[in-house]
Design a protein around this motif. Structure first.
Motif, mmCIF file in Angstrom:
data_model
loop_
_atom_site.group_PDB
_atom_site.id
_atom_site.type_symbol
_atom_site.label_atom_id
_atom_site.label_comp_id
_atom_site.label_asym_id
_atom_site.label_seq_id
_atom_site.Cartn_x
_atom_site.Cartn_y
_atom_site.Cartn_z
ATOM 1 N N PHE A 162 -2.983 -7.631 -8.581
ATOM 2 C CA PHE A 162 -1.937 -8.494 -9.131
ATOM 3 C C PHE A 162 -0.881 -8.889 -8.106
ATOM 4 C CE2 PHE A 162 -3.732 -5.697 -12.332
ATOM 5 C CZ PHE A 162 -4.305 -6.638 -13.177
ATOM 6 N N ALA A 163 -0.456 -7.935 -7.275
ATOM 7 C CA ALA A 163 0.580 -8.249 -6.284
ATOM 8 C C ALA A 163 0.100 -9.298 -5.286
ATOM 9 C CB ALA A 163 1.014 -6.978 -5.545
ATOM 10 N N ARG A 164 -1.201 -9.401 -5.084
ATOM 11 C CA ARG A 164 -1.746 -10.414 -4.182
ATOM 12 C C ARG A 164 -1.820 -11.800 -4.823
ATOM 13 N NH1 ARG A 164 -6.033 -7.754 0.038
ATOM 14 N NH2 ARG A 164 -4.909 -5.786 0.352
ATOM 15 N N ARG A 165 -1.533 -11.862 -6.126
ATOM 16 C CA ARG A 165 -1.511 -13.147 -6.832
ATOM 17 C C ARG A 165 -0.107 -13.483 -7.339
ATOM 18 N NH1 ARG A 165 -5.525 -12.212 -4.660
ATOM 19 N NH2 ARG A 165 -7.660 -12.140 -5.484
ATOM 20 N N GLY A 166 0.880 -12.660 -6.972
ATOM 21 C CA GLY A 166 2.241 -12.898 -7.432
ATOM 22 C C GLY A 166 2.492 -12.429 -8.846
ATOM 23 N N LEU A 167 1.619 -11.579 -9.369
ATOM 24 C CA LEU A 167 1.725 -11.090 -10.734
ATOM 25 C C LEU A 167 2.126 -9.616 -10.747
ATOM 26 C CD1 LEU A 167 -1.539 -12.708 -12.149
ATOM 27 C CD2 LEU A 167 0.795 -13.330 -12.803
ATOM 28 N N VAL A 168 2.263 -9.063 -11.943
ATOM 29 C CA VAL A 168 2.451 -7.619 -12.119
ATOM 30 C C VAL A 168 1.245 -7.074 -12.881
ATOM 31 C CG1 VAL A 168 4.966 -7.732 -12.104
ATOM 32 C CG2 VAL A 168 3.736 -7.972 -14.278
ATOM 33 N N PRO A 169 0.980 -5.780 -12.792
ATOM 34 C CA PRO A 169 -0.121 -5.202 -13.572
ATOM 35 C C PRO A 169 0.081 -5.487 -15.058
ATOM 36 C CG PRO A 169 0.679 -3.634 -11.951
ATOM 37 C CD PRO A 169 1.654 -4.767 -11.963
ATOM 38 N N GLU A 170 -0.970 -6.021 -15.701
ATOM 39 C CA GLU A 170 -0.837 -6.416 -17.099
ATOM 40 C C GLU A 170 -1.699 -5.524 -17.991
ATOM 41 O OE1 GLU A 170 -4.202 -7.963 -17.917
ATOM 42 O OE2 GLU A 170 -4.179 -6.911 -16.004
ATOM 43 N N ALA A 171 -1.804 -5.918 -19.261
ATOM 44 C CA ALA A 171 -2.627 -5.212 -20.246
ATOM 45 C C ALA A 171 -2.237 -3.741 -20.377
ATOM 46 C CB ALA A 171 -4.115 -5.353 -19.905
ATOM 47 N N GLY A 172 -0.939 -3.456 -20.204
ATOM 48 C CA GLY A 172 -0.464 -2.086 -20.363
ATOM 49 C C GLY A 172 -0.844 -1.152 -19.243
ATOM 50 N N SER A 173 -1.325 -1.693 -18.128
ATOM 51 C CA SER A 173 -1.872 -0.823 -17.081
ATOM 52 C C SER A 173 -0.814 0.015 -16.374
ATOM 53 C CB SER A 173 -2.669 -1.639 -16.065
ATOM 54 O OG SER A 173 -1.936 -2.743 -15.584
ATOM 55 N N ALA A 174 0.454 -0.419 -16.401
ATOM 56 C CA ALA A 174 1.500 0.424 -15.812
ATOM 57 C C ALA A 174 1.719 1.694 -16.626
ATOM 58 C CB ALA A 174 2.813 -0.361 -15.706
ATOM 59 N N TRP A 175 1.265 1.701 -17.861
ATOM 60 C CA TRP A 175 1.304 2.912 -18.698
ATOM 61 C C TRP A 175 0.018 3.705 -18.546
ATOM 62 C CZ3 TRP A 175 -1.327 5.178 -22.795
ATOM 63 C CH2 TRP A 175 -0.645 6.149 -23.519
ATOM 64 N N PHE A 176 -1.122 3.015 -18.586
ATOM 65 C CA PHE A 176 -2.408 3.714 -18.570
ATOM 66 C C PHE A 176 -2.743 4.309 -17.204
ATOM 67 C CE2 PHE A 176 -3.179 0.860 -22.234
ATOM 68 C CZ PHE A 176 -3.659 1.781 -23.153
ATOM 69 N N LEU A 177 -2.629 3.511 -16.145
ATOM 70 C CA LEU A 177 -3.164 3.930 -14.854
ATOM 71 C C LEU A 177 -2.528 5.206 -14.315
ATOM 72 C CD1 LEU A 177 -5.261 3.234 -12.700
ATOM 73 C CD2 LEU A 177 -3.516 1.842 -11.554
ATOM 74 N N PRO A 178 -1.188 5.364 -14.327
ATOM 75 C CA PRO A 178 -0.620 6.624 -13.828
ATOM 76 C C PRO A 178 -1.065 7.841 -14.630
ATOM 77 C CG PRO A 178 1.072 4.933 -13.949
ATOM 78 C CD PRO A 178 -0.127 4.391 -14.667
ATOM 79 N N ARG A 179 -1.346 7.666 -15.917
ATOM 80 C CA ARG A 179 -1.818 8.784 -16.726
ATOM 81 C C ARG A 179 -3.230 9.198 -16.343
ATOM 82 N NH1 ARG A 179 2.234 6.773 -19.375
ATOM 83 N NH2 ARG A 179 3.319 7.962 -20.991
ATOM 84 N N LEU A 180 -4.011 8.250 -15.860
ATOM 85 C CA LEU A 180 -5.392 8.535 -15.503
ATOM 86 C C LEU A 180 -5.535 9.077 -14.088
ATOM 87 C CD1 LEU A 180 -7.041 5.342 -17.042
ATOM 88 C CD2 LEU A 180 -7.148 7.658 -17.964
ATOM 89 N N VAL A 181 -4.759 8.551 -13.142
ATOM 90 C CA VAL A 181 -4.978 8.911 -11.735
ATOM 91 C C VAL A 181 -3.749 9.520 -11.070
ATOM 92 C CG1 VAL A 181 -6.707 7.083 -11.530
ATOM 93 C CG2 VAL A 181 -4.350 6.625 -10.825
#
Length: 286
Positions: free
Chosen positions: A144-163
């Motif tokens: 996302f940062a390479r497209r000028g976006l932010v992580p979407e679809a709730g991934s800022a909540w999900f991803l840190p919990r997983l990894v």
């Protein structure tokens, strides 16, 4: 079920949903988002479905959003926008949160079988799923940062919990593509297998769950693990699991589970997700 961008194939208790735009590397569209949401709501309500596998047609899982409309592809006001934040009209958003809500709220275990590239939304849509396995050579990218976006679809909540937060930060801040083996080492992917063995392994995992576990127990366990994993202390979990253990302990599924174990036979659990969830469910709405 018949969809434009998705294949629905059920084999006994195992449902396989295949992202089906192989000529576009299964690139995500607003239509695909609506169809994923609808499929998961339908599967959740269907007692004949015990486990869901999600994979992609052709050589990719999902190469991200379809940006063929040009620079305005992510502009919700532009024609041809992928419109991540809008999964359709209010009447069609039965899950309460688009495809993310439909996947997260689903009471059936979900296995993502990454047959190839899973990039952008192609990576984030797998995060609310329970088990991810990948074919050797597959790559995953939170770009996302390479497209000028932010992580979407709730991934800022999900991803840190997983990894974990450090790994999530490294992957998202760089936006680099991650080899399947690195994703496995980071905890995002459970197994990396040869491409030709991917679906056999996914089905083997699905059958193990479907043949040996109680549908109601699995539905409750999935929601308990997801919802309590971020709690600061165990007290809420203790309150809920104790009450449910007492309810289930007096019910037919537990009697069948114990009897099958003692009699050394396969269980035949009578409980159904559509009708037999305990009164404590859904506890988070109290």
């Amino acid at each position: 079920m018949t969809y434009e961008t998705l294949l629905w194939e059920q084999d006994g208790p195992v449902l396989t949903l295949t992202l089906n735009r192989p000529d576009k590397l299964n690139a995500y569209t607003a239509t695909m988002g609506l169809e994923i949401e609808d499929a998961f709501v339908r599967a959740d309500e269907d007692d004949s479905v015990r486990v869901i596998i999600v994979t992609g047609a052709g050589r990719a899982f999902c190469a991200g959003a379809d940006i063929s409309s040009g620079a305005g592809a992510f502009d919700s006001k532009a024609e041809g926008s992928v419109a991540f934040g809008d999964s359709g009209t209010t009447a069609r958003r039965r899950s309460g949160g688009g495809f993310v809500g439909a996947i997260f709220n689903c009471r059936k275990p979900i296995i993502a079988a990454l047959n190839g590239a899973a990039v952008g939304v192609g990576a984030t849509l797998t995060l609310p799923m329970d088990i991810r396995i990948a074919a050797k050579g597959a790559r995953i990218g939170f770009v996302f940062a390479r497209r000028g976006l932010v992580p979407e679809a709730g991934s800022a909540w999900f991803l840190p919990r997983l990894v974990g937060l450090p790994t999530a930060l490294r992957w998202c801040l760089s936006g680099a593509l991650i080899p399947a083996e690195e994703a496995r080492a980071g905890g995002l992917v459970a197994e990396v297998v040869e491409p030709e063995a991917l679906m056999d392994r996914a089905r083997e995992m699905a059958r193990e769950i479907a043949e040996n576990t109680a549908p109601v127990s699995v539905a409750l366990t999935r929601q308990m693990l997801w919802r309590f994993s971020g709690e600061p202390d165990p007290w809420g979990a203790l309150k809920v699991d104790g009450a449910m253990a007492m309810t289930l302990g007096a019910g037919p599924d537990v009697r069948e589970g114990v009897s099958a174990f003692l009699e050394k036979r396969s269980p035949d659990f009578p409980g159904r997700v559509s009708t037999d969830m305990p009164p404590q469910y859904p506890w988070w709405k109290d």
